[in-house]
Design an enzyme around this catalytic site. Structure first.
Site, PDB file in Angstrom:
ATOM      1  N   ASP A  93       0.761  -1.336   0.065  1.00 22.46           N
ATOM      2  CA  ASP A  93       0.086   0.043   0.035  1.00 22.46           C
ATOM      3  C   ASP A  93       0.890   1.228  -0.072  1.00 22.46           C
ATOM      4  O   ASP A  93       0.146   2.402   0.137  1.00 22.46           O
ATOM      5  CB  ASP A  93      -0.900  -0.139   1.325  1.00 22.46           C
ATOM      6  CG  ASP A  93      -0.178  -0.187   2.507  1.00 22.46           C
ATOM      7  OD1 ASP A  93       1.114   0.021   2.469  1.00 22.46           O
ATOM      8  OD2 ASP A  93      -0.861   0.031   3.480  1.00 22.46           O
ATOM      9  N   GLY A  94       2.316   1.211  -0.154  1.00 23.47           N
ATOM     10  CA  GLY A  94       3.036   2.379  -0.217  1.00 23.47           C
ATOM     11  C   GLY A  94       3.690   2.513   1.162  1.00 23.47           C
ATOM     12  O   GLY A  94       4.627   3.416   1.400  1.00 23.47           O
ATOM     13  N   ASP A 129      19.773  33.965 -12.091  1.00 23.23           N
ATOM     14  CA  ASP A 129      18.519  35.007 -11.633  1.00 23.23           C
ATOM     15  C   ASP A 129      19.123  35.694 -10.387  1.00 23.23           C
ATOM     16  O   ASP A 129      20.320  35.339  -9.975  1.00 23.23           O
ATOM     17  CB  ASP A 129      17.339  34.070 -11.301  1.00 23.23           C
ATOM     18  CG  ASP A 129      17.651  33.078 -10.153  1.00 23.23           C
ATOM     19  OD1 ASP A 129      18.605  33.238  -9.591  1.00 23.23           O
ATOM     20  OD2 ASP A 129      16.977  32.029 -10.208  1.00 23.23           O
ATOM     21  N   LYS A 147      15.300  37.594 -14.555  1.00 23.66           N
ATOM     22  CA  LYS A 147      14.175  36.469 -15.007  1.00 23.66           C
ATOM     23  C   LYS A 147      13.051  36.655 -14.396  1.00 23.66           C
ATOM     24  O   LYS A 147      12.792  37.241 -13.302  1.00 23.66           O
ATOM     25  CB  LYS A 147      14.697  35.029 -14.824  1.00 23.66           C
ATOM     26  CG  LYS A 147      14.473  34.578 -13.474  1.00 23.66           C
ATOM     27  CD  LYS A 147      14.743  33.051 -13.275  1.00 23.66           C
ATOM     28  CE  LYS A 147      14.044  32.615 -11.982  1.00 23.66           C
ATOM     29  NZ  LYS A 147      14.506  31.216 -11.827  1.00 23.66           N
ATOM     30  N   ASP A 178      24.744  28.213  -9.951  1.00 28.82           N
ATOM     31  CA  ASP A 178      23.197  28.161  -9.331  1.00 28.82           C
ATOM     32  C   ASP A 178      23.731  27.083  -8.124  1.00 28.82           C
ATOM     33  O   ASP A 178      24.479  26.326  -8.241  1.00 28.82           O
ATOM     34  CB  ASP A 178      22.199  27.743 -10.236  1.00 28.82           C
ATOM     35  CG  ASP A 178      20.850  28.526  -9.774  1.00 28.82           C
ATOM     36  OD1 ASP A 178      20.743  28.760  -8.602  1.00 28.82           O
ATOM     37  OD2 ASP A 178      19.835  28.482 -10.346  1.00 28.82           O
ATOM     38  N   GLY A 185      15.849  22.482 -15.188  1.00 31.44           N
ATOM     39  CA  GLY A 185      16.673  22.934 -16.332  1.00 31.44           C
ATOM     40  C   GLY A 185      16.013  24.262 -16.830  1.00 31.44           C
ATOM     41  O   GLY A 185      16.837  24.770 -17.677  1.00 31.44           O
TER      42      GLY A 185
END
Length: 311
Positions: free
Chosen positions: A36-37, A167, A190, A216, A222
């Site tokens: 169930d994860g 940026d 940006k 960065d 990307g």
């Protein structure tokens, strides 16, 4: 206290390299994924009374790796560990550091949940928003990979290079690279239109005829690197672009987009697990020694105050 290293599944290779530097073995544990994860974690070796370091960057898939870290911490706490430090080379949710309308503040919530799980300290590298350190009541060892990356980039870097901040958020980072490499710096202005779409409207600084070094803290989709690359080329920069970033998340179409830029070099660290055989000019700088040295300092001097390594 005895030193104990445990690893999640997010970047077991980095954990093994750290353990080798520290001349110790990684404690054995079992991680089960139920149908169930749900995740289940069992320690196969005692950490009672130990100074425990859990190596688990919260890289993609972020939520699964973060829950895994919480369960590791809880297992160690319940086994009687004396101190638990989360070694998170990449810290997720750092971009969620303030409210925007009725939004959640994910960075603060992450810090609170880590504390609730029994984490007594955090080791992180180049966190996207350094102010997030204030969310933690526990000591934070905030390291920087910039000197390591700059040293790798320096070899073979054209003399006419210019450091480019993609940026304004990366402006201080670009200035650090520029000081180390003794290069001029330029800034791209940006505007983010969507999660995978960025528009550039201005460049401050001279890039014409120069080889760009775009820096960065992280590369996610990307989109920012692509927009900055196209902008500096349109402004007359030479098509010999080098990119340096600490965290290469490379999600979505990042590999395809970066491949299309024809990058000369892509220099990153192993803060998160990298894709195997990606068609990119990847150069990987390992954080194993940087992190191992931080663990040695913390283990040798267990101060309740935060220790910050100068970048």
């Amino acid at each position: 206290m005895r030193l104990s290293i445990l690893s999640g599944t997010a970047n077991s290779g980095l954990a093994a390299a750290m353990a080798a530097v520290l001349s110790t073995a990684i404690k054995q544990r079992e991680i089960t994924r139920f149908p169930d994860g749900e995740l289940g974690i069992v320690l196969h070796e005692s950490v009672r009374g130990d100074d425990v370091y859990l190596v688990q960057p919260a890289g993609p898939p972020v939520n699964e790796h973060f829950v895994e870290l919480l369960l590791l911490a809880d297992a160690c706490r319940r086994d009687g560990a004396a101190r638990i430090t989360a070694v998170m080379p990449y810290v997720a949710y750092a971009r969620q550091d303030r409210r925007a309308g009725r939004s959640a503040v994910g960075g603060r919530l992450m810090a609170d949940v880590l504390a609730s799980a029994g984490v007594d300290g955090v080791v992180a590298v180049d966190v996207h928003t350094p102010a997030i350190e204030g969310f933690f009541s526990a000591p934070v060892e905030h390291l920087s990979a910039v000197p390591l990356l700059a040293d790798r980039v320096r070899s073979g870097l054209p003399r006419d290079s210019v450091v480019v901040a993609p940026d304004l958020g990366a402006a201080k980072l670009a200035e650090r690279y520029a000081r180390i490499l003794d290069l001029p710096v330029a800034f791209v202005h940006k505007r983010r239109i969507a999660a995978t779409e960025v528009a550039v409207h201005q460049i401050t600084g001279d890039v014409a005829g120069r080889a760009p070094l775009i820096v960065d803290d992280m590369i996610s989709t990307g989109a920012t690197i692509e927009a900055a690359s196209n902008a500096v080329l349109a402004a007359g920069a030479r098509p010999a672009i080098t990119v340096a970033a600490t965290h290469a998340l490379l999600v979505g179409q990042a590999v395809e987009w970066l491949r299309g830029l024809g990058l000369r070099r892509l220099v990153v660290t192993d803060s998160v697990r990298l894709p195997v055989d990606a068609p990119l000019p990847l150069e990987v700088v390992s954080l194993d020694r940087l992190l191992a040295e931080a663990v040695e300092r913390l283990h040798g001097a267990p101060s309740p105050g935060a220790v910050t390594t100068p970048g």
